[in-house]
Enzyme design. Structure first.
Site, PDB file in Angstrom:
ATOM      1  N   GLU A 104       7.740   5.286   2.646  1.00  0.00           N
ATOM      2  CA  GLU A 104       9.030   4.841   3.068  1.00  0.00           C
ATOM      3  C   GLU A 104      10.143   5.899   2.758  1.00  0.00           C
ATOM      4  OE1 GLU A 104       9.856   0.870   2.377  1.00  0.00           O
ATOM      5  OE2 GLU A 104      11.642   0.931   3.475  1.00  0.00           O
ATOM      6  N   ARG A 128      -3.652   1.565  -7.368  1.00  0.00           N
ATOM      7  CA  ARG A 128      -2.399   2.300  -7.563  1.00  0.00           C
ATOM      8  C   ARG A 128      -2.700   2.890  -8.954  1.00  0.00           C
ATOM      9  NH1 ARG A 128       1.831   0.175  -4.842  1.00  0.00           N
ATOM     10  NH2 ARG A 128       3.660   1.091  -6.013  1.00  0.00           N
ATOM     11  N   LYS A 167       9.705   2.859  -7.123  1.00  0.00           N
ATOM     12  CA  LYS A 167      11.120   3.442  -6.761  1.00  0.00           C
ATOM     13  C   LYS A 167      12.114   2.537  -7.005  1.00  0.00           C
ATOM     14  CE  LYS A 167       9.160   4.273  -2.815  1.00  0.00           C
ATOM     15  NZ  LYS A 167       9.135   4.555  -1.221  1.00  0.00           N
TER      16      LYS A 167
HETATM   17  P1  ATP Z   1       7.240   1.701  -4.666  1.00  0.00           P
HETATM   18  O1  ATP Z   1       6.496   0.663  -5.185  1.00  0.00           O
HETATM   19  O2  ATP Z   1       7.403   2.806  -5.762  1.00  0.00           O
HETATM   20  O3  ATP Z   1       8.309   1.497  -3.827  1.00  0.00           O
HETATM   21  P2  ATP Z   1       5.584   2.081  -2.174  1.00  0.00           P
HETATM   22  O4  ATP Z   1       4.352   1.598  -2.122  1.00  0.00           O
HETATM   23  O5  ATP Z   1       6.565   0.844  -1.650  1.00  0.00           O
HETATM   24  O6  ATP Z   1       5.909   2.392  -3.651  1.00  0.00           O
HETATM   25  P3  ATP Z   1       5.715   3.817  -0.037  1.00  0.00           P
HETATM   26  O7  ATP Z   1       6.912   4.936   0.050  1.00  0.00           O
HETATM   27  O8  ATP Z   1       5.690   2.642   0.785  1.00  0.00           O
HETATM   28  O9  ATP Z   1       5.989   3.286  -1.593  1.00  0.00           O
HETATM   29  O10 ATP Z   1       4.356   4.764  -0.324  1.00  0.00           O
HETATM   30  C1  ATP Z   1       3.803   5.528   0.432  1.00  0.00           C
HETATM   31  C2  ATP Z   1       2.169   5.543   0.138  1.00  0.00           C
HETATM   32  O11 ATP Z   1       2.073   5.918  -1.256  1.00  0.00           O
HETATM   33  C3  ATP Z   1       1.527   4.201   0.375  1.00  0.00           C
HETATM   34  O12 ATP Z   1       0.575   4.539   0.936  1.00  0.00           O
HETATM   35  C4  ATP Z   1       1.494   3.596  -1.208  1.00  0.00           C
HETATM   36  O13 ATP Z   1       0.377   2.828  -1.081  1.00  0.00           O
HETATM   37  C5  ATP Z   1       1.110   4.947  -1.942  1.00  0.00           C
HETATM   38  N1  ATP Z   1       1.626   4.666  -3.144  1.00  0.00           N
HETATM   39  C6  ATP Z   1       2.711   4.017  -3.964  1.00  0.00           C
HETATM   40  N2  ATP Z   1       2.582   4.278  -5.196  1.00  0.00           N
HETATM   41  C7  ATP Z   1       1.486   4.555  -5.404  1.00  0.00           C
HETATM   42  C8  ATP Z   1       0.661   4.481  -6.787  1.00  0.00           C
HETATM   43  N3  ATP Z   1       1.501   4.209  -7.995  1.00  0.00           N
HETATM   44  N4  ATP Z   1      -0.502   4.750  -6.902  1.00  0.00           N
HETATM   45  C9  ATP Z   1      -1.088   5.213  -5.713  1.00  0.00           C
HETATM   46  N5  ATP Z   1      -0.455   5.314  -4.529  1.00  0.00           N
HETATM   47  C10 ATP Z   1       0.783   4.732  -4.226  1.00  0.00           C
HETATM   48 MG    MG Z   2       5.868   0.401   0.470  1.00  0.00          MG
END
Ligand code: ATP
Ligand code: MG
Length: 561
Positions: free
Chosen positions: A35, A261, A271
């Site tokens: 995102e 994760r 983020k």
């Molecule tokens: P955040 O909690 O930091 O906002 P998010 O999951 O909302 O992370 P996205 O931009 O939606 O952020 O993530 C893109 C991809 O990266 C998704 O498939 C998510 O599952 C993966 N991802 C995000 N954080 C991690 C992590 N700590 N370890 C592994 N994969 C991750």
């Molecule tokens: Mg997300």
């Protein structure tokens, strides 16, 4: 197409192998779906390495797709940074990057299809009321009074929602599934909500935006994604993912697979929290070298190779856990130990005058760029009458086993001659201002006759060296799990010593034009990367410490534990 050399065996590869063996797919398609509401961090690197890595291993493709259904938090700056970071890590996607917003028309049509099938309805409960109707984990929900709206009325209202005829929050489109489901995600989840926001890709075309849980399976299916890899928190959303695939006429049936994760101690991988660090100026932007963002790590001197190797070591599994920061640090240390050119930098300068070296003369010494890699060539270092050594390499009253300089004793200056300290000169305040030493002309590359130097120290010519600023970066937080305590704010655990700026440093003359590709190993100090942007700002060379030579945190925690 199963077991190949470049494919590590993990549960995801097993599933893919089975699907391929069963003839479900002829090739593998994955996607990385960020995102664009922040910069990518080390957790995302794991997902990138996994998604692009799986595609590579099976000779398939991995799409980059921006999951952009939340216009208020997203913007173009993040989109550009994400593309850049993925490429920097060494991956590429076929064709153009995709956007979930590319599919808004089609997603809308699938919503209409659900309404026509009696599987979606416009609900006009307020958010507060809807929460009450939704029930709890222990109590089933109650059907919304709007659940029985006719298909015609639903179609008409949904069209008006799109046309902007209703206010934000007045109506939502919900799936009609099961208000009594033990899985809260299946209790008539919201598919669309009204938002009068300009979208970074679609402008003002829409005032109606689909929810992630509806958008994601459809986007996957439209792109022919075979395996949709996501993190464990989406496990409970999988029934909804499958429901959308089954109940709409999407052209393919992707399979969602969840993995744990990546969590790292001494930092945060969210983020939202990283954004707070930036907005409240606890750090110097998203690319602050202390940030666990890819842009910050790049500025810190991390190489893409070290991050990919780290992700490989962490592996892919179903059970969450926290990985030690020491593992990431050793990944970069191992990489740089092999590849980083060596150089000398004095950070706490103490002047040495070689009283028996002729005034105004100098000698050019040649030292290897890397002691174990002759193929990397030699570098030139200037020897002169006035030199700098590090203040910490001299004491007047040496403790036992002191391996550095003290009055009357000799040390070798790395790559140069052996010198003996003859006199300590003090300023009016009693502070040592310089040392008068005698060099031994017979010691370049050979041991002295009749005495033994205490050790080898680094140095820089005071006449030919170049002034520099060195920023000593350390871990951003003092505790392992800064965000782990509900009672306290993670900001409280920021490490006040995460940045120490050394303003009076000297580097060897060859570094006047520093290379950018890789950090240097400053001998005896650690790995340091040139920061061209900051050098320009300050009009002086600036280097950022990537990592120390050894893991000092491990020692501290062993001592304390
Ligand atoms: P955040 O909690 O930091 O906002 P998010 O999951 O909302 O992370 P996205 O931009 O939606 O952020 O993530 C893109 C991809 O990266 C998704 O498939 C998510 O599952 C993966 N991802 C995000 N954080 C991690 C992590 N700590 N370890 C592994 N994969 C991750
Ligand atoms: Mg997300």
């Amino acid at each position: 197409m199963s077991a190949e050399a470049n494919k590590s065996s993990n549960f995801i590869n097993q599933i893919i192998d089975e699907d391929l063996a069963a003839g479900k797919h002829s090739s593998v398609v994955t996607r990385f779906p960020p995102e664009p509401n922040g910069y990518l961090h080390i957790g995302h690197a794991k997902s990138i390495c996994l998604n692009f890595g799986v595609a590579e291993a099976y000779k398939g493709v991995c799409n980059l797709r921006f999951d952009d259904t939340n216009p208020e938090k997203e913007n173009q700056e993040y989109i550009d940074a994400i593309r850049n970071d993925v490429q920097w890590l060494g991956y590429d996607w076929p064709g153009e990057a995709r956007y979930a917003s590319d599919y808004f028309d089609q997603i809308y049509d699938f919503a209409v299809e659900l309404i026509q099938k009696g599987l979606a309805y416009v609900c006009s409960l307020s958010a507060d009321q809807a929460a009450i109707y939704r029930g709890t984990l222990t109590e089933p929900g109650k059907p919304s009074p709007f659940r029985q709206r006719s298909i015609e009325e639903n179609l008409d209202m949904f069209r008006k929602m799109r046309a902007g005829e209703y206010e934000e929050g007045s109506h939502v489109l919900r799936a009609r599934i099961d208000m009594a489901s033990p899985n809260m995600n299946m209790r008539d989840p919201i598919l669309y909500r009204i938002r009068f926001r300009t979208h970074h890709q679609t402008g003002d075309t829409w005032c109606l935006y689909p929810m992630y849980d509806f958008t994601h399976p459809i986007s996957d299916a439209l792109e022919g994604v075979t395996h949709s890899l996501c993190t464990l928190e989406f496990e409970d959303h999988r029934p909804l993912y499958d429901w959308v695939i089954e109940n709409t006429s999407v052209p393919a049936a992707p399979r969602q697979i969840e993995f744990a994760r990546l969590n790292l101690n001494y930092t945060i991988t969210s983020k939202r929290k990283l954004l707070r660090l930036v907005e409240e100026n606890h750090v110097d932007g998203w690319d602050d070298p202390r940030m666990p963002t890819l842009t910050g790590m790049r500025r810190r001197g991390f190489t893409p190779e070290s991050i990919r190797h780290f992700c490989e070591m962490v592996g892919v599994n179903k059970v969450g856990g926290t990985v030690d920061m020491g593992m990431l640090e050793s990944a970069i240390r191992d990489d740089l130990n092999e590849r980083a050119p060596r150089a000398m930098c004095v950070m706490r300068p103490l002047k040495v005058i070689l009283t028996n070296w002729p005034q105004g003369e100098s000698e050019t010494l040649t030292l290897p760029v890397h002691p174990q890699k002759p193929e990397l060539g030699m570098r030139e270092v200037i020897w002169s009458r006035e030199l700098y050594i590090d203040r910490e390499d001299f004491v007047e009253e040496p403790p036992r086993k002191w391996k550095r300089l003290s009055p009357g004793e000799a040390v070798r200056l790395r790559g140069g001659y052996v010198m003996t300290c003859r006199e300590v000169i003090r300023g009016e305040d009693g502070q040592i201002t310089e040392l008068h030493c005698e060099y031994d002309p017979a010691t370049l590359g050979v041991n002295p006759e009749g005495y033994k130097p205490k050790g080898v120290i680094h140095w820089v010519s005071a006449e030919a060296g170049v002034p520099a600023v060195v920023r000593l970066y350390d871990r951003l937080f003092t505790t392992e799990n800064p965000a782990g305590n509900k009672e306290s704010d993670f900001i409280e655990f920021l490490n006040p010593e995460s940045l120490i700026t050394m303003t009076d440093c000297w580097v060897e003359p060859a570094l006047a034009e520093p290379q950018r590709a890789l950090p240097y190993q400053f001998e005896r100090e650690g790995y340091f990367v040139h920061d061209s942007q900051e050098s320009e700002n300050r009009g002086k060379l600036v280097f950022n410490r990537t990592v120390t030579l050894r893991d000092s945190w491990e020692k501290i925690s062993q001592k304390n534990g």
